[in-house]
Design a protein around this motif. Structure first.
Motif, PDB file in Angstrom:
ATOM      1  N   GLU A 201      -3.703   3.542 -21.733  1.00 18.28           N
ATOM      2  CA  GLU A 201      -3.142   3.043 -22.858  1.00 18.28           C
ATOM      3  C   GLU A 201      -2.734   4.411 -23.989  1.00 18.28           C
ATOM      4  O   GLU A 201      -3.231   5.394 -23.674  1.00 18.28           O
ATOM      5  CB  GLU A 201      -4.058   2.154 -23.941  1.00 18.28           C
ATOM      6  CG  GLU A 201      -4.350   0.796 -23.221  1.00 18.28           C
ATOM      7  CD  GLU A 201      -5.156  -0.149 -24.264  1.00 18.28           C
ATOM      8  OE1 GLU A 201      -5.200  -1.251 -24.136  1.00 18.28           O
ATOM      9  OE2 GLU A 201      -5.870   0.546 -24.948  1.00 18.28           O
ATOM     10  N   ARG A 202      -1.524   3.870 -24.472  1.00 20.83           N
ATOM     11  CA  ARG A 202      -0.944   4.995 -25.422  1.00 20.83           C
ATOM     12  C   ARG A 202      -0.663   4.125 -26.752  1.00 20.83           C
ATOM     13  O   ARG A 202      -0.233   3.268 -26.655  1.00 20.83           O
ATOM     14  CB  ARG A 202       0.184   5.922 -24.965  1.00 20.83           C
ATOM     15  CG  ARG A 202      -0.080   6.634 -23.650  1.00 20.83           C
ATOM     16  CD  ARG A 202      -1.073   7.838 -24.045  1.00 20.83           C
ATOM     17  NE  ARG A 202      -0.997   8.639 -22.787  1.00 20.83           N
ATOM     18  CZ  ARG A 202      -2.219   8.431 -21.772  1.00 20.83           C
ATOM     19  NH1 ARG A 202      -3.024   7.493 -22.071  1.00 20.83           N
ATOM     20  NH2 ARG A 202      -2.122   9.306 -20.837  1.00 20.83           N
TER      21      ARG A 202
ATOM     22  N   ARG B 229       0.569  -0.594 -29.238  1.00 19.09           N
ATOM     23  CA  ARG B 229       0.081  -0.429 -28.063  1.00 19.09           C
ATOM     24  C   ARG B 229       0.827  -0.475 -26.766  1.00 19.09           C
ATOM     25  O   ARG B 229       1.561  -1.282 -26.770  1.00 19.09           O
ATOM     26  CB  ARG B 229      -1.326  -1.014 -27.767  1.00 19.09           C
ATOM     27  CG  ARG B 229      -2.578  -0.946 -28.541  1.00 19.09           C
ATOM     28  CD  ARG B 229      -3.831  -1.541 -28.329  1.00 19.09           C
ATOM     29  NE  ARG B 229      -4.700  -1.492 -29.288  1.00 19.09           N
ATOM     30  CZ  ARG B 229      -5.858  -0.840 -29.142  1.00 19.09           C
ATOM     31  NH1 ARG B 229      -5.943  -0.342 -27.700  1.00 19.09           N
ATOM     32  NH2 ARG B 229      -6.729  -0.900 -29.959  1.00 19.09           N
TER      33      ARG B 229
ATOM     34  N   PRO C 203       6.442   6.186 -23.402  1.00 13.98           N
ATOM     35  CA  PRO C 203       6.229   4.802 -24.215  1.00 13.98           C
ATOM     36  C   PRO C 203       7.148   5.084 -25.586  1.00 13.98           C
ATOM     37  O   PRO C 203       7.376   3.850 -26.044  1.00 13.98           O
ATOM     38  CB  PRO C 203       4.724   5.281 -24.768  1.00 13.98           C
ATOM     39  CG  PRO C 203       4.073   5.982 -23.935  1.00 13.98           C
ATOM     40  CD  PRO C 203       5.251   6.923 -23.240  1.00 13.98           C
TER      41      PRO C 203
ATOM     42  N   VAL D  75       3.179   9.902 -30.379  1.00 11.83           N
ATOM     43  CA  VAL D  75       2.335   9.224 -29.252  1.00 11.83           C
ATOM     44  C   VAL D  75       1.108   9.974 -29.310  1.00 11.83           C
ATOM     45  O   VAL D  75       0.873  10.965 -28.930  1.00 11.83           O
ATOM     46  CB  VAL D  75       2.967   9.151 -28.010  1.00 11.83           C
ATOM     47  CG1 VAL D  75       2.338   8.205 -27.189  1.00 11.83           C
ATOM     48  CG2 VAL D  75       4.622   8.542 -27.945  1.00 11.83           C
ATOM     49  N   LYS D  76      -0.123   8.832 -29.691  1.00  7.38           N
ATOM     50  CA  LYS D  76      -1.265   9.176 -29.565  1.00  7.38           C
ATOM     51  C   LYS D  76      -2.184   8.529 -28.515  1.00  7.38           C
ATOM     52  O   LYS D  76      -1.675   7.534 -27.925  1.00  7.38           O
ATOM     53  CB  LYS D  76      -2.086   9.188 -30.901  1.00  7.38           C
ATOM     54  CG  LYS D  76      -1.539   9.888 -31.964  1.00  7.38           C
ATOM     55  CD  LYS D  76      -2.280   9.615 -33.129  1.00  7.38           C
ATOM     56  CE  LYS D  76      -1.783  10.443 -34.349  1.00  7.38           C
ATOM     57  NZ  LYS D  76      -2.805  10.151 -35.679  1.00  7.38           N
ATOM     58  N   GLY D  77      -3.156   9.177 -28.169  1.00  7.95           N
ATOM     59  CA  GLY D  77      -4.241   8.633 -27.007  1.00  7.95           C
ATOM     60  C   GLY D  77      -4.129   9.441 -25.583  1.00  7.95           C
ATOM     61  O   GLY D  77      -3.478  10.421 -25.738  1.00  7.95           O
ATOM     62  N   PRO D  78      -5.258   9.118 -24.842  1.00  5.62           N
ATOM     63  CA  PRO D  78      -6.410   8.157 -25.144  1.00  5.62           C
ATOM     64  C   PRO D  78      -7.226   8.552 -25.937  1.00  5.62           C
ATOM     65  O   PRO D  78      -7.285   9.847 -26.504  1.00  5.62           O
ATOM     66  CB  PRO D  78      -6.394   7.862 -23.741  1.00  5.62           C
ATOM     67  CG  PRO D  78      -6.441   9.341 -23.034  1.00  5.62           C
ATOM     68  CD  PRO D  78      -5.079   9.746 -23.765  1.00  5.62           C
TER      69      PRO D  78
END
Length: 244
Positions: free
Chosen positions: A12-13, A42, A78, A25-28
């Motif tokens: 997921e991002r 998400r 994303p 854009v963050k993650g994971p």
């Protein structure tokens, strides 16, 4: 304070917006989203499987068929998947349906039945090119079913039967031609040596005699009959002797 912390899985991002503008854009993993000021959307990066509903298609040779397919795609960007299109899942589904009808309508029924690999590659290439602006990668397209009317199925069966009959006749004719060539070669070889022809007749007589039959039909060569006729024709008759 607890709502500030979000956990994103490996696949997921989170697309973060700051006061309505794209931030990053963050993650994971564990991320922090400031309430009110920031919002997060998400995005799943795994390969998604989409079933394309059955489409009515008219082929290039004016045959009506029903075709459905399955598409494998994933989000590679994303940011573009969220910002460039309102709903990338719905957009990809609608685009795949129209592309399926458009591509298959340019081919004949035989291509749909026998050339699916090429059709799958054509549809995949067109979809991948058009969805690239949305940050989506179409990995594969597979045509699952091509449904025909009963009348068309019977027509195809008759066509296949006629094709098999044609091949049988061609094979039979080829066999006859090859056999005639072999017989011609054998006749030319036997003609060089008359003794070989006599041996062949004797061998044939031996084979016939071993079949436990009381009637034996043995053909005589025409040249032998002609020689006998010539000898008999040239022999002097009794009347000619008396005249002398």
């Amino acid at each position: 304070m607890i709502t500030m912390f979000r956990v994103l899985r490996e696949y997921e991002r989170g697309v973060i917006f700051l006061l309505g503008r794209f931030y990053k854009v963050k993650g994971p993993g564990l991320i922090i989203v400031i309430p009110v000021i920031q919002q997060m959307v998400r995005v799943d990066l795994r390969t998604l499987v989409m079933d394309v509903p059955t489409q009515d298609v008219i082929s290039l040779d004016n045959v009506s068929v029903k075709v459905n397919a399955v598409i494998y795609f994933r989000v590679v960007d994303p940011e573009r998947a969220i910002i460039r299109v309102e709903n990338y899942l719905e957009a990809t589904s609608q685009l795949s349906q129209t592309t399926l009808r458009s591509v298959l309508g340019q081919h004949e029924l035989d291509d749909m039945l026998a050339g699916r690999d090429k059709l799958n590659a054509d549809i995949q290439r067109i979809l991948d090119k058009q969805t690239d602006a949305w940050g989506i990668k179409v990995a594969n397209v597979e045509i699952k079913h091509v449904d025909l009317d009963e009348s068309m199925i019977r027509a195809i069966a008759k066509q296949a039967e006629a094709e098999r009959s044609r091949r049988a006749k061609v094979i039979h004719a080829s066999g006859e031609l090859e056999a005639s060539e072999k017989l011609l070669n054998a006749a030319q070889i036997l003609a060089r040596q008359p003794q070989a022809l006599q041996l062949r007749y004797m061998q044939t007589l031996t084979e016939i005699a071993g079949q436990n039959t009381h009637t034996i039909i043995f053909p005589l060569p025409m040249d032998m009959i002609n020689q006998w006729a010539g000898v008999m024709g040239s022999a002097p008759t009794g009347n000619e002797g008396d005249a002398e």
